[in-house]
Write a protein that holds these residues in place. Structure first.
Motif, PDB file in Angstrom:
ATOM      1  N   PRO A 110       0.835  -1.205   0.000  1.00 61.84           N
ATOM      2  CA  PRO A 110       0.000   0.000   0.000  1.00 61.84           C
ATOM      3  C   PRO A 110       0.870   1.256   0.000  1.00 61.84           C
ATOM      4  O   PRO A 110       1.993   1.251   0.486  1.00 61.84           O
ATOM      5  CB  PRO A 110      -0.809  -0.116   1.285  1.00 61.84           C
ATOM      6  CG  PRO A 110      -0.059  -1.053   2.134  1.00 61.84           C
ATOM      7  CD  PRO A 110       0.688  -1.978   1.226  1.00 61.84           C
ATOM      8  N   LYS A 111       0.315   2.331  -0.543  1.00 60.16           N
ATOM      9  CA  LYS A 111       1.021   3.610  -0.528  1.00 60.16           C
ATOM     10  C   LYS A 111       1.093   4.110   0.903  1.00 60.16           C
ATOM     11  O   LYS A 111       0.192   3.888   1.702  1.00 60.16           O
ATOM     12  CB  LYS A 111       0.281   4.615  -1.397  1.00 60.16           C
ATOM     13  CG  LYS A 111       0.256   4.251  -2.853  1.00 60.16           C
ATOM     14  CD  LYS A 111      -0.523   5.274  -3.638  1.00 60.16           C
ATOM     15  CE  LYS A 111      -0.624   4.857  -5.075  1.00 60.16           C
ATOM     16  NZ  LYS A 111      -1.480   5.760  -5.846  1.00 60.16           N
ATOM     17  N   GLY A 112       2.163   4.799   1.216  1.00 54.28           N
ATOM     18  CA  GLY A 112       2.358   5.253   2.584  1.00 54.28           C
ATOM     19  C   GLY A 112       1.509   6.436   2.985  1.00 54.28           C
ATOM     20  O   GLY A 112       1.050   6.524   4.120  1.00 54.28           O
ATOM     21  N   PHE A 113       1.276   7.361   2.056  1.00 50.46           N
ATOM     22  CA  PHE A 113       0.575   8.595   2.412  1.00 50.46           C
ATOM     23  C   PHE A 113      -0.839   8.343   2.933  1.00 50.46           C
ATOM     24  O   PHE A 113      -1.193   8.850   4.004  1.00 50.46           O
ATOM     25  CB  PHE A 113       0.559   9.555   1.220  1.00 50.46           C
ATOM     26  CG  PHE A 113       0.042  10.913   1.556  1.00 50.46           C
ATOM     27  CD1 PHE A 113       0.839  11.829   2.215  1.00 50.46           C
ATOM     28  CD2 PHE A 113      -1.246  11.281   1.231  1.00 50.46           C
ATOM     29  CE1 PHE A 113       0.365  13.084   2.537  1.00 50.46           C
ATOM     30  CE2 PHE A 113      -1.741  12.533   1.543  1.00 50.46           C
ATOM     31  CZ  PHE A 113      -0.922  13.437   2.204  1.00 50.46           C
ATOM     32  N   PRO A 114      -1.682   7.549   2.237  1.00 50.30           N
ATOM     33  CA  PRO A 114      -3.023   7.334   2.784  1.00 50.30           C
ATOM     34  C   PRO A 114      -3.022   6.544   4.084  1.00 50.30           C
ATOM     35  O   PRO A 114      -3.880   6.756   4.939  1.00 50.30           O
ATOM     36  CB  PRO A 114      -3.770   6.583   1.685  1.00 50.30           C
ATOM     37  CG  PRO A 114      -2.795   6.247   0.648  1.00 50.30           C
ATOM     38  CD  PRO A 114      -1.549   7.001   0.901  1.00 50.30           C
ATOM     39  N   VAL A 115      -2.053   5.671   4.263  1.00 50.78           N
ATOM     40  CA  VAL A 115      -1.959   4.921   5.518  1.00 50.78           C
ATOM     41  C   VAL A 115      -1.625   5.868   6.670  1.00 50.78           C
ATOM     42  O   VAL A 115      -2.235   5.817   7.742  1.00 50.78           O
ATOM     43  CB  VAL A 115      -0.921   3.777   5.405  1.00 50.78           C
ATOM     44  CG1 VAL A 115      -0.684   3.118   6.740  1.00 50.78           C
ATOM     45  CG2 VAL A 115      -1.357   2.752   4.366  1.00 50.78           C
ATOM     46  N   GLY A 116      -0.663   6.758   6.456  1.00 50.16           N
ATOM     47  CA  GLY A 116      -0.312   7.745   7.485  1.00 50.16           C
ATOM     48  C   GLY A 116      -1.447   8.720   7.753  1.00 50.16           C
ATOM     49  O   GLY A 116      -1.701   9.095   8.894  1.00 50.16           O
ATOM     50  N   LEU A 117      -2.154   9.105   6.686  1.00 48.36           N
ATOM     51  CA  LEU A 117      -3.291  10.010   6.835  1.00 48.36           C
ATOM     52  C   LEU A 117      -4.382   9.374   7.685  1.00 48.36           C
ATOM     53  O   LEU A 117      -4.943  10.004   8.580  1.00 48.36           O
ATOM     54  CB  LEU A 117      -3.827  10.365   5.439  1.00 48.36           C
ATOM     55  CG  LEU A 117      -4.602  11.637   5.251  1.00 48.36           C
ATOM     56  CD1 LEU A 117      -3.729  12.837   5.570  1.00 48.36           C
ATOM     57  CD2 LEU A 117      -5.098  11.734   3.820  1.00 48.36           C
ATOM     58  N   PHE A 118      -4.656   8.095   7.429  1.00 47.38           N
ATOM     59  CA  PHE A 118      -5.685   7.389   8.193  1.00 47.38           C
ATOM     60  C   PHE A 118      -5.255   7.186   9.646  1.00 47.38           C
ATOM     61  O   PHE A 118      -6.050   7.354  10.570  1.00 47.38           O
ATOM     62  CB  PHE A 118      -5.996   6.044   7.536  1.00 47.38           C
ATOM     63  CG  PHE A 118      -7.149   5.328   8.166  1.00 47.38           C
ATOM     64  CD1 PHE A 118      -8.447   5.714   7.896  1.00 47.38           C
ATOM     65  CD2 PHE A 118      -6.944   4.277   9.040  1.00 47.38           C
ATOM     66  CE1 PHE A 118      -9.522   5.062   8.471  1.00 47.38           C
ATOM     67  CE2 PHE A 118      -8.006   3.622   9.627  1.00 47.38           C
ATOM     68  CZ  PHE A 118      -9.300   4.010   9.337  1.00 47.38           C
ATOM     69  N   ALA A 119      -3.992   6.847   9.850  1.00 44.29           N
ATOM     70  CA  ALA A 119      -3.499   6.661  11.221  1.00 44.29           C
ATOM     71  C   ALA A 119      -3.572   7.960  12.009  1.00 44.29           C
ATOM     72  O   ALA A 119      -3.965   7.976  13.181  1.00 44.29           O
ATOM     73  CB  ALA A 119      -2.065   6.138  11.189  1.00 44.29           C
ATOM     74  N   GLY A 120      -3.220   9.077  11.375  1.00 40.56           N
ATOM     75  CA  GLY A 120      -3.321  10.378  12.042  1.00 40.56           C
ATOM     76  C   GLY A 120      -4.765  10.753  12.343  1.00 40.56           C
ATOM     77  O   GLY A 120      -5.061  11.313  13.392  1.00 40.56           O
ATOM     78  N   MET A 121      -5.676  10.416  11.426  1.00 42.45           N
ATOM     79  CA  MET A 121      -7.086  10.709  11.664  1.00 42.45           C
ATOM     80  C   MET A 121      -7.616   9.878  12.830  1.00 42.45           C
ATOM     81  O   MET A 121      -8.328  10.391  13.702  1.00 42.45           O
ATOM     82  CB  MET A 121      -7.918  10.416  10.411  1.00 42.45           C
ATOM     83  CG  MET A 121      -9.362  10.840  10.556  1.00 42.45           C
ATOM     84  SD  MET A 121     -10.316  10.625   9.055  1.00 42.45           S
ATOM     85  CE  MET A 121     -10.673   8.891   9.136  1.00 42.45           C
ATOM     86  N   ALA A 122      -7.250   8.611  12.876  1.00 45.01           N
ATOM     87  CA  ALA A 122      -7.698   7.758  13.973  1.00 45.01           C
ATOM     88  C   ALA A 122      -7.155   8.261  15.310  1.00 45.01           C
ATOM     89  O   ALA A 122      -7.890   8.328  16.302  1.00 45.01           O
ATOM     90  CB  ALA A 122      -7.250   6.320  13.723  1.00 45.01           C
TER      91      ALA A 122
END
Length: 132
Positions: A110-122
């Protein structure tokens, strides 16, 4: 021009082109997860979440002329719009990225940016829930 002179010129040109390094950067290895992208997404998500959590305080920072005008909360509108887009787009982008990786048998990480974005949102929503 004789054939020997022509062949010598070709060899000389080939030797010059082989000595010049290619200006292209080597392509990134597509077989690894982008931690830099994940960190950027995480930080961006925390910034948006912090602004979302302080939306009322940002609106209250407006000058008195704006507060007394027809649209007293106008300073909070851009943050509200970005926050709504953040809440709508981030989970969709994250799950699409994860499902694409799972469908390929994780051959494509998976791409890193959406994973980091989701983790920050959570993390932002957990902090808002438990801190406030």
């Amino acid at each position: 021009m004789s054939n020997d002179a022509f062949q010598a010129r070709i060899k000389r040109l080939q030797s010059k082109t082989q000595e010049i390094p290619s200006p292209k950067k080597p392509s990134n290895d597509l077989g690894c997860f982008s931690w830099g992208g994940a960190l950027k997404g995480f930080v961006l998500s925390l910034v948006i979440g912090f602004a979302f959590a302080n939306l009322q305080a940002i609106s209250d920072m407006a000058p008195q002329s704006i507060k007394d005008g027809p649209a007293p909360g106008i300073l909070g509108v851009p943050i509200a719009v970005v926050s709504v887009l953040w809440v709508i787009i981030t989970p969709i982008w994250f799950f699409r990225t994860v499902m694409k990786g799972a469908a390929s048998g994780w051959a494509v990480p998976p791409k890193g940016f959406p994973v980091g974005l989701f983790a920050g949102m959570a993390l932002t929503f957990l902090a808002i829930q438990y801190v406030s």
